[in-house]
Write a protein that holds these residues in place. Structure first.
Motif, PDB file in Angstrom:
ATOM      1  N   ALA A  88       0.815  -1.207   0.000  1.00 11.84           N
ATOM      2  CA  ALA A  88       0.000   0.000   0.000  1.00 11.84           C
ATOM      3  C   ALA A  88       0.848   1.257   0.000  1.00 11.84           C
ATOM      4  O   ALA A  88       0.486   2.269  -0.605  1.00 11.84           O
ATOM      5  N   ALA A  89       1.990   1.233   0.669  1.00 15.45           N
ATOM      6  CA  ALA A  89       2.829   2.417   0.772  1.00 15.45           C
ATOM      7  C   ALA A  89       3.413   2.825  -0.578  1.00 15.45           C
ATOM      8  O   ALA A  89       3.893   3.938  -0.735  1.00 15.45           O
ATOM      9  N   HIS A  90       3.387   1.920  -1.544  1.00 14.96           N
ATOM     10  CA  HIS A  90       3.981   2.206  -2.846  1.00 14.96           C
ATOM     11  C   HIS A  90       2.942   2.670  -3.865  1.00 14.96           C
ATOM     12  O   HIS A  90       3.272   2.906  -5.018  1.00 14.96           O
ATOM     13  N   ARG A  91       1.694   2.807  -3.442  1.00 15.39           N
ATOM     14  CA  ARG A  91       0.665   3.221  -4.375  1.00 15.39           C
ATOM     15  C   ARG A  91       0.603   4.727  -4.483  1.00 15.39           C
ATOM     16  O   ARG A  91       1.272   5.462  -3.767  1.00 15.39           O
ATOM     17  N   SER A  92      -0.223   5.212  -5.369  1.00 11.20           N
ATOM     18  CA  SER A  92      -0.285   6.635  -5.703  1.00 11.20           C
ATOM     19  C   SER A  92      -0.492   7.512  -4.478  1.00 11.20           C
ATOM     20  O   SER A  92      -1.268   7.204  -3.586  1.00 11.20           O
ATOM     21  N   LEU A  93       0.208   8.651  -4.451  1.00 13.70           N
ATOM     22  CA  LEU A  93       0.081   9.607  -3.357  1.00 13.70           C
ATOM     23  C   LEU A  93      -0.996  10.642  -3.635  1.00 13.70           C
ATOM     24  O   LEU A  93      -1.570  11.202  -2.715  1.00 13.70           O
ATOM     25  N   ILE A  94      -1.216  10.959  -4.907  1.00  9.92           N
ATOM     26  CA  ILE A  94      -2.303  11.870  -5.265  1.00  9.92           C
ATOM     27  C   ILE A  94      -3.563  11.023  -5.404  1.00  9.92           C
ATOM     28  O   ILE A  94      -3.690  10.223  -6.324  1.00  9.92           O
ATOM     29  N   ARG A  95      -4.481  11.195  -4.462  1.00  5.87           N
ATOM     30  CA  ARG A  95      -5.655  10.339  -4.400  1.00  5.87           C
ATOM     31  C   ARG A  95      -6.924  11.171  -4.393  1.00  5.87           C
ATOM     32  O   ARG A  95      -6.931  12.323  -3.960  1.00  5.87           O
ATOM     33  N   HIS A  96      -8.000  10.574  -4.857  1.00  7.04           N
ATOM     34  CA  HIS A  96      -9.297  11.243  -4.783  1.00  7.04           C
ATOM     35  C   HIS A  96      -9.727  11.438  -3.332  1.00  7.04           C
ATOM     36  O   HIS A  96      -9.492  10.575  -2.473  1.00  7.04           O
ATOM     37  N   ASP A  97     -10.348  12.560  -3.075  1.00  7.84           N
ATOM     38  CA  ASP A  97     -11.045  12.767  -1.813  1.00  7.84           C
ATOM     39  C   ASP A  97     -12.377  12.041  -1.943  1.00  7.84           C
ATOM     40  O   ASP A  97     -13.350  12.583  -2.466  1.00  7.84           O
ATOM     41  N   SER A  98     -12.409  10.819  -1.482  1.00 13.49           N
ATOM     42  CA  SER A  98     -13.580   9.968  -1.700  1.00 13.49           C
ATOM     43  C   SER A  98     -14.810  10.475  -0.981  1.00 13.49           C
ATOM     44  O   SER A  98     -15.941  10.243  -1.431  1.00 13.49           O
ATOM     45  N   GLU A  99     -14.617  11.184   0.131  1.00 11.00           N
ATOM     46  CA  GLU A  99     -15.762  11.772   0.825  1.00 11.00           C
ATOM     47  C   GLU A  99     -16.385  12.867  -0.033  1.00 11.00           C
ATOM     48  O   GLU A  99     -17.611  12.980  -0.119  1.00 11.00           O
ATOM     49  N   ALA A 100     -15.558  13.670  -0.693  1.00 13.74           N
ATOM     50  CA  ALA A 100     -16.079  14.718  -1.577  1.00 13.74           C
ATOM     51  C   ALA A 100     -16.838  14.101  -2.749  1.00 13.74           C
ATOM     52  O   ALA A 100     -17.893  14.605  -3.156  1.00 13.74           O
ATOM     53  N   VAL A 101     -16.321  13.007  -3.290  1.00 14.85           N
ATOM     54  CA  VAL A 101     -17.014  12.318  -4.383  1.00 14.85           C
ATOM     55  C   VAL A 101     -18.345  11.756  -3.899  1.00 14.85           C
ATOM     56  O   VAL A 101     -19.377  11.893  -4.569  1.00 14.85           O
ATOM     57  N   ALA A 102     -18.338  11.135  -2.737  1.00 15.07           N
ATOM     58  CA  ALA A 102     -19.571  10.561  -2.185  1.00 15.07           C
ATOM     59  C   ALA A 102     -20.618  11.647  -1.944  1.00 15.07           C
ATOM     60  O   ALA A 102     -21.807  11.454  -2.237  1.00 15.07           O
ATOM     61  N   GLN A 103     -20.183  12.798  -1.422  1.00 13.75           N
ATOM     62  CA  GLN A 103     -21.117  13.896  -1.198  1.00 13.75           C
ATOM     63  C   GLN A 103     -21.682  14.408  -2.520  1.00 13.75           C
ATOM     64  O   GLN A 103     -22.878  14.732  -2.622  1.00 13.75           O
ATOM     65  N   PHE A 104     -20.839  14.476  -3.547  1.00 18.14           N
ATOM     66  CA  PHE A 104     -21.323  14.907  -4.860  1.00 18.14           C
ATOM     67  C   PHE A 104     -22.410  13.960  -5.367  1.00 18.14           C
ATOM     68  O   PHE A 104     -23.450  14.391  -5.889  1.00 18.14           O
TER      69      PHE A 104
END
Length: 328
Positions: A308-324
């Motif tokens: 997991a530590a090697h995966r992308s650092l720029i990630r979606h704000d999933s809470e913002a997506v869920a709220q949308f």
């Protein structure tokens, strides 16, 4: 939209994982439809040595929807030494269940009970398939793992994909699409995650017949050598090419900037933010929505998973997506 809304999430990998984790806090009726062409890493070894269907993306979605933290951590635990090095416990568990029952769908149902999953995880197909990329010069590249690391030549931009053998949609996946109130196409690699799912025979027809609102959550960054130079409308266009037509109602894209040092780190690897192309989006048949979608917490961690530590650092704000999605 209320919590009883029937949400179907289409995807696989970390894009679906992060989104499903947040959606389960807002909705109780969630179905994750998962791609079945993965053949890399632990999944690839299990497929090659034991002849099973790929468990990796299914495991991630099950873990994302699990309501049992300790069992969730157990399924994510990845061995780092010995003959099991590189394998996650969840992958081995699903493989053992498939060998025991002879039925991958039953294995997923049993794992769902063990993990106390909120919602359902449904493989898009139960056929044992491999992904094939067809290059412009007639050359064929077989295997999701090989395609994932390719740099496309100029003539191979927007390549054709197929599955060998041809795959039929899982009837449970078809029913989920037709019954859905909202279908969300999660962010993910176009040619190795989403494309292989959308080209399964019957998926395009089900999406065309669906009464649901269909939303695509666009990727945050391009993939060097594959989607370099793509804008938001290019990603949406490729989704619809593989889906067989203009199925999208809404496209959600990011407008935020990451910290300068993180942006520069990505730029050194030729990974750039996906930019909106205003004129094309204004003319599109779908509605495009821009919002700040980069998560403040940039480092993703999954307990027990050393990858997991090697995966992308720029990630979606999933809470913002869920709220949308709640407010759409």
């Amino acid at each position: 939209m209320n919590t009883q809304t029937r949400i179907v999430v289409i995807g696989g990998g970390t894009g679906s994982f992060a989104l499903l984790q947040r959606l389960k806090a807002h909705f109780v009726n969630i179905t994750a439809l998962v791609a079945m062409a993965d053949d890399g890493g632990s999944t690839g070894v299990l497929r090659d040595e034991l002849g099973v269907l790929p468990p990796g993306d299914v495991r991630q979605c099950l873990v994302a929807l699990s309501e049992s933290p300790k069992v969730r951590d157990l399924f994510n635990y990845r061995f780092s030494e010995g003959t099991l090095s590189g394998h996650s416990f969840g992958n081995l568990f699903l493989t053992a269940l498939e060998k025991l029952t002879g039925n991958f769908a039953e294995a997923v149902e049993t794992a769902s009970e063990v993990l106390n999953v909120r919602g359902k995880v449904v493989p898009i197909t139960l056929d044992n398939v491999r992904l094939v990329l067809h290059a412009a010069n007639g050359f064929r590249v077989r295997g999701e793992g090989k395609i994932d690391v390719m740099h496309f030549a100029d003539g191979d931009k927007r390549p054709q994909l197929s599955l060998e053998p041809r795959a039929q949609i899982n009837p449970d996946a078809k029913a989920a699409i037709l019954d859905a109130d909202m279908i969300v196409i999660a962010p993910g690699d176009i040619y190795t995650s989403l494309g292989p799912l959308l080209i399964v025979d019957g998926v395009a027809e089900a999406l065309a017949a669906a009464k649901a609102t269909i939303v695509y959550v666009c990727n945050l960054v391009v993939k060097p050598g594959q989607t370099t130079g793509f804008h938001v409308s290019d990603f949406a266009s490729e989704i619809e090419r593989f889906a067989g037509g203009p199925v999208l109602d809404h496209v959600l894209y990011n407008t935020a900037q990451p910290p300068k040092e993180l942006f520069e780190r990505y730029a050194r690897e030729s990974e750039y933010l996906v930019e909106p192309d205003g004129a094309a989006l204004r003319q599109a048949h779908y509605q495009a929505h821009g919002a700040p979608l980069i998560a403040a917490m940039t480092a993703a961690r999954q307990r027990g998973d050393v990858l997991a530590a090697h995966r992308s650092l720029i990630r979606h704000d999933s809470e913002a997506v869920a709220q949308f999605l709640r407010n759409l």
